[in-house]
Structures are given as C-alpha cells and as structure tokens.
Design an enzyme around this catalytic site. Structure first.
Site, mmCIF file in Angstrom:
data_model
loop_
_atom_site.group_PDB
_atom_site.id
_atom_site.type_symbol
_atom_site.label_atom_id
_atom_site.label_comp_id
_atom_site.label_asym_id
_atom_site.label_seq_id
_atom_site.Cartn_x
_atom_site.Cartn_y
_atom_site.Cartn_z
ATOM 1 N N GLU A 14 -15.555 11.336 -5.990
ATOM 2 C CA GLU A 14 -15.021 10.684 -4.772
ATOM 3 C C GLU A 14 -15.974 10.883 -3.589
ATOM 4 O OE1 GLU A 14 -11.774 9.131 -3.782
ATOM 5 O OE2 GLU A 14 -11.371 8.743 -5.899
ATOM 6 N N CYS A 34 -5.081 5.598 -14.523
ATOM 7 C CA CYS A 34 -5.146 7.012 -14.158
ATOM 8 C C CYS A 34 -4.723 7.834 -15.370
ATOM 9 C CB CYS A 34 -4.189 7.261 -12.991
ATOM 10 S SG CYS A 34 -4.024 8.999 -12.540
ATOM 11 N N HIS A 41 -12.056 8.418 -13.322
ATOM 12 C CA HIS A 41 -13.198 8.686 -12.445
ATOM 13 C C HIS A 41 -14.483 8.954 -13.250
ATOM 14 C CE1 HIS A 41 -10.206 9.243 -9.264
ATOM 15 N NE2 HIS A 41 -11.186 9.329 -8.386
ATOM 16 N N ASP A 49 -4.236 3.983 -9.126
ATOM 17 C CA ASP A 49 -4.826 5.291 -9.439
ATOM 18 C C ASP A 49 -4.641 6.168 -8.199
ATOM 19 O OD1 ASP A 49 -6.313 7.318 -10.749
ATOM 20 O OD2 ASP A 49 -8.154 6.691 -9.752
ATOM 21 N N SER A 50 -4.986 7.433 -8.357
ATOM 22 C CA SER A 50 -4.904 8.348 -7.220
ATOM 23 C C SER A 50 -5.882 7.955 -6.108
ATOM 24 C CB SER A 50 -5.238 9.765 -7.679
ATOM 25 O OG SER A 50 -6.538 9.797 -8.225
ATOM 26 N N CYS A 106 -10.301 10.565 -17.912
ATOM 27 C CA CYS A 106 -9.963 10.341 -16.502
ATOM 28 C C CYS A 106 -10.783 9.138 -16.044
ATOM 29 C CB CYS A 106 -10.322 11.581 -15.686
ATOM 30 S SG CYS A 106 -10.299 11.340 -13.902
HETATM 31 N N1 DGL Z 1 -8.551 9.093 -12.000
HETATM 32 C C1 DGL Z 1 -7.371 9.823 -12.288
HETATM 33 C C2 DGL Z 1 -7.285 10.219 -13.728
HETATM 34 O O1 DGL Z 1 -7.669 9.362 -14.511
HETATM 35 C C3 DGL Z 1 -6.942 10.843 -11.278
HETATM 36 C C4 DGL Z 1 -7.797 12.005 -11.023
HETATM 37 C C5 DGL Z 1 -7.281 12.852 -9.904
HETATM 38 O O2 DGL Z 1 -6.790 12.310 -8.917
HETATM 39 O O3 DGL Z 1 -7.346 14.082 -10.031
HETATM 40 O O4 DGL Z 1 -6.837 11.264 -14.119
#
Ligand code: DGL
Length: 271
Positions: free
Chosen positions: A152, A73, A188, A10-11, A186
């Site tokens: 984050e 992600c 997150h 993931d990012s 997402c």
């Molecule tokens: N968690 C990621 C997603 O599912 C990336 C979010 C990001 O880095 O902006 O989109």
C-alpha cells in the site's frame, strides 16, 4: 444477457489487481469498486470485526443494482464469505475456491505453499479446500503481515531492499521444502509477483488468487447468460472510505495502466 454492474471490494487497493483481470477478460462489464482505505489493513483483525466490515462493504455495494459481487480480498473470502453469501440474494464470489482449484491442478510434487494475511491463515480455509480436493497434498502456510502495508505504501518494486529482505525472510522455509506451487492468497500480493518469482525460482508456479477468481466469475456469468451485451461499454467507478487524494496515481500503479478514475469518498460507517 445482463448489463447490470459487478460490485468488487477489498480492504484497500489490492482488489484492483482483480479488477484488472476482470476488465481484461470482460472489457464490456461495468464495475463498481469499493476500497475500504480508511480501515486497511484487514489482515490482523478479529473474525467479528471482519464480518462486521464485510457486511458494511456489501451493504454499500448493494445501494447499486448489481448482478454479482466479487470479494477481491483473501481475508474476507476466508473469514466472512459464508456469512455474507448466505445473507445475499445475488451471487457473491470469493478467491479461495478458484485459487485452491488452480493450485491442486498445478502441483506436481503435492507440496503447495500458501502465503496470506494472518487472519486468512488462521481460518485454514485454503488448506481445507486443497486437501478436500486432493487428500495427498501437503500445504505449507505462512502469514505475511508486512506485505500489505509495504505494498500500500508503494514498496513492491524489484531492487527495493526492504521488500526484498522481507520476501526472503517469509519465503525461505518454503523454498527449502521445496514447494513447487505457491498460492498468493491475498489480492495485494500480485504486485510482488516479480520479486516472489525471482526468489522462488522459475520451477515454482505462482497462483494469483484474484486472477483465478476473475476467471471463475467470467465462467459463471457465461454459463448463466449474464455477461454484458455487445452494445455495452465497460468501465469502472471507484469508491473509497478515506481521502481520494492521490488515488488516481495509486490506482494507475495497481491497474498497471494510466487511469484518471471517477472516484468518490463515502462514509462506510453509516452502512
Ligand atoms: N487484499 C486483502 C486480502 O486479500 C486484504 C489485506 C489486508 O487488508 O490486510 O487479504
């Protein structure tokens, strides 16, 4: 039976919510996690940049002998999955198809909400999947660019006035529709599950895209006889592209358990 590890990326740290589900469903699997913490967030970046990042992330993970890769992600699953999957000899799984399937199965009023990063919403990938599966479904999407930086930075707890205000602003229109199912597109966003659930009300089903992806990976490995054998002990090794300082504490929050992880910093630019 296949004891090789599964790569997950993931990012940043959001993909750890998917790792948590994978570990719960397959406690014997070895996982190699990469979080591109030096370049998070991905969600506002162009398609070209995201494809470049996805290729680098996969190239790093492929330095291990893996049996599968999970794109934990939403942003890369919507934008780059087709490209990296076509270039890969091992299977690569994303979150869009399993999450869309779960939403189509869950909705009763055929009105589904979708929240994700701006890059994900721009692609229309979730909408296409859902309307292909059920042309009667109407999808109401909203990009939520402030969610990832807030999560984050640890701002996801109920009672935190900043995140509660942002959640209300982003979701107000969907509540009015009303949608009866909301896709958290997402990885997150599961950290915001409680706040979002409280705001939307108990009649709205929340779909965790990472959790749905984890379920589909377990199923696929089972069907292809590639689950780890009974003698294998599960575990996770973590790699990040920025400092490892504070990682154990942050990872514990995302994994919702105390961990003192094995974590290494790498230079993703060389891949
Ligand atoms: N968690 C990621 C997603 O599912 C990336 C979010 C990001 O880095 O902006 O989109």
């Amino acid at each position: 039976m296949d004891n090789r590890p599964i790569g997950v990326f993931d990012s940043g740290l959001g993909g750890l919510t998917t790792v948590k589900k994978l570990e719960a469903l397959m406690p014997r699997e070895q996982i190699i996690y990469f979080g591109d913490t030096a370049r998070v967030p991905y969600g506002g970046r162009s398609r070209e940049t995201l494809i470049k990042y996805a290729r680098q992330d996969v190239a790093f993970l492929k330095t291990f002998d893996l049996k599968a890769i999970v794109v934990a992600c939403g942003t890369l699953s919507t934008t780059a999955l087709n490209v990296i999957a076509a270039e890969s000899e091992i299977p690569i799984f994303g979150v869009v198809t399993p999450a869309s399937r779960a939403a189509v199965a869950a909705t009763r009023n055929h009105r589904v909400g979708l929240i994700a990063t701006a890059a994900s919403i721009r692609t229309g990938a979730y909408e296409r999947q859902m309307t292909t599966q059920d042309p009667g479904i109407r999808v109401f999407s909203r990009a939520c660019p402030l969610f990832v930086p807030l999560v984050e930075n640890g701002r996801f707890r109920p009672g935190d006035v900043v995140i509660e205000t942002v959640v209300a602003e982003y979701l107000e229109a969907m509540k009015q529709v009303p949608v009866d199912t909301l896709v958290l597109g997402c990885t997150h966003y599961p950290l915001l599950m409680e706040i979002i659930g409280n705001y939307m009300g108990e009649d709205v089903t929340l779909i965790d895209s990472g959790a749905e992806c984890a379920r589909s990976v377990v199923k696929w490995l089972g069907v292809h006889d590639q689950l780890a054998g009974p003698e294998q002990t599960g575990g996770c090794q973590f790699y990040v592209s920025d400092s490892i300082e504070g990682f154990a504490q942050q990872a514990s929050i995302f994994l919702e358990q105390e961990v003192s992880p094995e974590v290494y910093q790498i230079d993703i630019g060389v891949y």
